[in-house]
Design a protein around this motif. Structure first.
Motif, PDB file in Angstrom:
ATOM      1  N   PRO A  49       0.791  -1.234   0.000  1.00 38.05           N
ATOM      2  CA  PRO A  49       0.000   0.000   0.000  1.00 38.05           C
ATOM      3  C   PRO A  49       0.824   1.286   0.000  1.00 38.05           C
ATOM      4  CG  PRO A  49      -0.287  -1.197   2.060  1.00 38.05           C
ATOM      5  CD  PRO A  49       0.536  -2.070   1.164  1.00 38.05           C
ATOM      6  N   ALA A  50       2.107   1.212   0.249  1.00 38.40           N
ATOM      7  CA  ALA A  50       2.938   2.422   0.187  1.00 38.40           C
ATOM      8  C   ALA A  50       3.151   2.883  -1.259  1.00 38.40           C
ATOM      9  CB  ALA A  50       4.282   2.169   0.860  1.00 38.40           C
ATOM     10  N   LEU A  51       2.884   2.009  -2.233  1.00 39.96           N
ATOM     11  CA  LEU A  51       3.011   2.397  -3.640  1.00 39.96           C
ATOM     12  C   LEU A  51       1.748   3.136  -4.076  1.00 39.96           C
ATOM     13  CD1 LEU A  51       4.545  -0.779  -5.322  1.00 39.96           C
ATOM     14  CD2 LEU A  51       5.714   1.309  -4.584  1.00 39.96           C
ATOM     15  N   PRO A  52       1.891   4.269  -4.760  1.00 35.72           N
ATOM     16  CA  PRO A  52       0.718   5.058  -5.171  1.00 35.72           C
ATOM     17  C   PRO A  52      -0.287   4.276  -6.014  1.00 35.72           C
ATOM     18  CG  PRO A  52       2.719   6.342  -5.456  1.00 35.72           C
ATOM     19  CD  PRO A  52       3.144   4.938  -5.093  1.00 35.72           C
ATOM     20  N   GLU A  53       0.157   3.302  -6.798  1.00 39.57           N
ATOM     21  CA  GLU A  53      -0.774   2.551  -7.651  1.00 39.57           C
ATOM     22  C   GLU A  53      -1.519   1.436  -6.910  1.00 39.57           C
ATOM     23  OE1 GLU A  53       3.430   1.008  -8.354  1.00 39.57           O
ATOM     24  OE2 GLU A  53       2.481   2.968  -8.268  1.00 39.57           O
ATOM     25  N   ASP A  54      -1.189   1.172  -5.659  1.00 46.21           N
ATOM     26  CA  ASP A  54      -1.879   0.143  -4.887  1.00 46.21           C
ATOM     27  C   ASP A  54      -3.298   0.610  -4.573  1.00 46.21           C
ATOM     28  OD1 ASP A  54      -1.117  -2.426  -3.041  1.00 46.21           O
ATOM     29  OD2 ASP A  54      -2.653  -1.178  -2.102  1.00 46.21           O
ATOM     30  N   PRO A  55      -4.301  -0.290  -4.714  1.00 46.64           N
ATOM     31  CA  PRO A  55      -5.687   0.108  -4.428  1.00 46.64           C
ATOM     32  C   PRO A  55      -5.911   0.595  -2.998  1.00 46.64           C
ATOM     33  CG  PRO A  55      -5.610  -2.087  -5.426  1.00 46.64           C
ATOM     34  CD  PRO A  55      -4.197  -1.658  -5.184  1.00 46.64           C
ATOM     35  N   GLY A  56      -5.086   0.182  -2.070  1.00 46.19           N
ATOM     36  CA  GLY A  56      -5.231   0.606  -0.680  1.00 46.19           C
ATOM     37  C   GLY A  56      -4.385   1.807  -0.303  1.00 46.19           C
ATOM     38  N   LYS A  61      -2.250   6.025   3.249  1.00 46.29           N
ATOM     39  CA  LYS A  61      -1.753   7.397   3.399  1.00 46.29           C
ATOM     40  C   LYS A  61      -2.523   8.135   4.500  1.00 46.29           C
ATOM     41  CE  LYS A  61      -0.263  11.090   0.349  1.00 46.29           C
ATOM     42  NZ  LYS A  61       1.160  10.983   0.262  1.00 46.29           N
ATOM     43  N   ARG A  62      -3.829   7.850   4.595  1.00 45.60           N
ATOM     44  CA  ARG A  62      -4.643   8.489   5.628  1.00 45.60           C
ATOM     45  C   ARG A  62      -4.262   8.012   7.029  1.00 45.60           C
ATOM     46  NH1 ARG A  62     -10.531   6.407   6.004  1.00 45.60           N
ATOM     47  NH2 ARG A  62      -9.436   4.928   7.323  1.00 45.60           N
ATOM     48  N   ASP A  63      -3.990   6.706   7.152  1.00 46.21           N
ATOM     49  CA  ASP A  63      -3.859   6.109   8.478  1.00 46.21           C
ATOM     50  C   ASP A  63      -2.436   5.879   8.962  1.00 46.21           C
ATOM     51  OD1 ASP A  63      -6.609   6.045   8.536  1.00 46.21           O
ATOM     52  OD2 ASP A  63      -6.760   3.931   8.009  1.00 46.21           O
TER      53      ASP A  63
END
Length: 154
Positions: A49-56, A61-63
């Motif tokens: 999820p740290a990758l911008p293209e990841d759906p999460g 980024k919020r949490d």
């Protein structure tokens, strides 16, 4: 459970002193390696999820303020023997799942056997990687050689 021994407690306290610096390096290196993996023809998807293209990514980024070096890689369909040739020949990645250390690790994962919320849909095999404190360029070279073995074994 069993109580921790005095030595285990001492080792945990010792490790906490450098945790922030190590996690920063884990994250930076993991993003570099994961980005490289996302561009590989043998890779179906990088689960990070740290990758911008990841759906999460938006939720991440919020949490969260940062990431660790742990992520998954779904390979395009390949034989079990080819995937094992790739992983078994890695020189800088240990084979294991002790994600709390400083060294890079790789293990063939089997999420299809342990997921309970919804079935695992990926067709290719999944690798779990922990990117440690080694130079990311060296880790990428090791993985690139692994992909060479994977392709040769197919």
């Amino acid at each position: 459970g069993a109580p921790a021994s005095p030595e285990d407690c001492w080792l945990a306290l010792r490790g906490l002193r450098t945790l922030a610096a190590r996690l920063e390096r884990h994250q930076r290196s993991a993003i570099e390696v994961a980005t490289w993996l996302a561009g590989r023809p043998e890779v179906e998807r990088v689960l990070f999820p740290a990758l911008p293209e990841d759906p999460g990514h938006g939720l991440w980024k919020r949490d969260f303020k940062g990431a660790s070096g742990l992520f998954g890689v779904v390979l395009k369909p390949a034989s079990k023997a080819a995937v094992h040739a790739m992983v078994d020949g890695l020189e800088l990645f240990g084979i294991g799942a002790s994600w709390g250390g400083f060294e890079s690790l790789c293990v063939v994962a089997h999420p299809e056997t342990s997921r309970t919320a919804e079935p695992w849909q990926a067709v290719g095999r999944t690798l779990r990687l922990h990117i440690g404190l080694e130079d990311p360029a060296d880790l990428i070279a090791d993985l690139e050689a692994g992909f060479g073995r994977l392709t040769a074994a197919e």
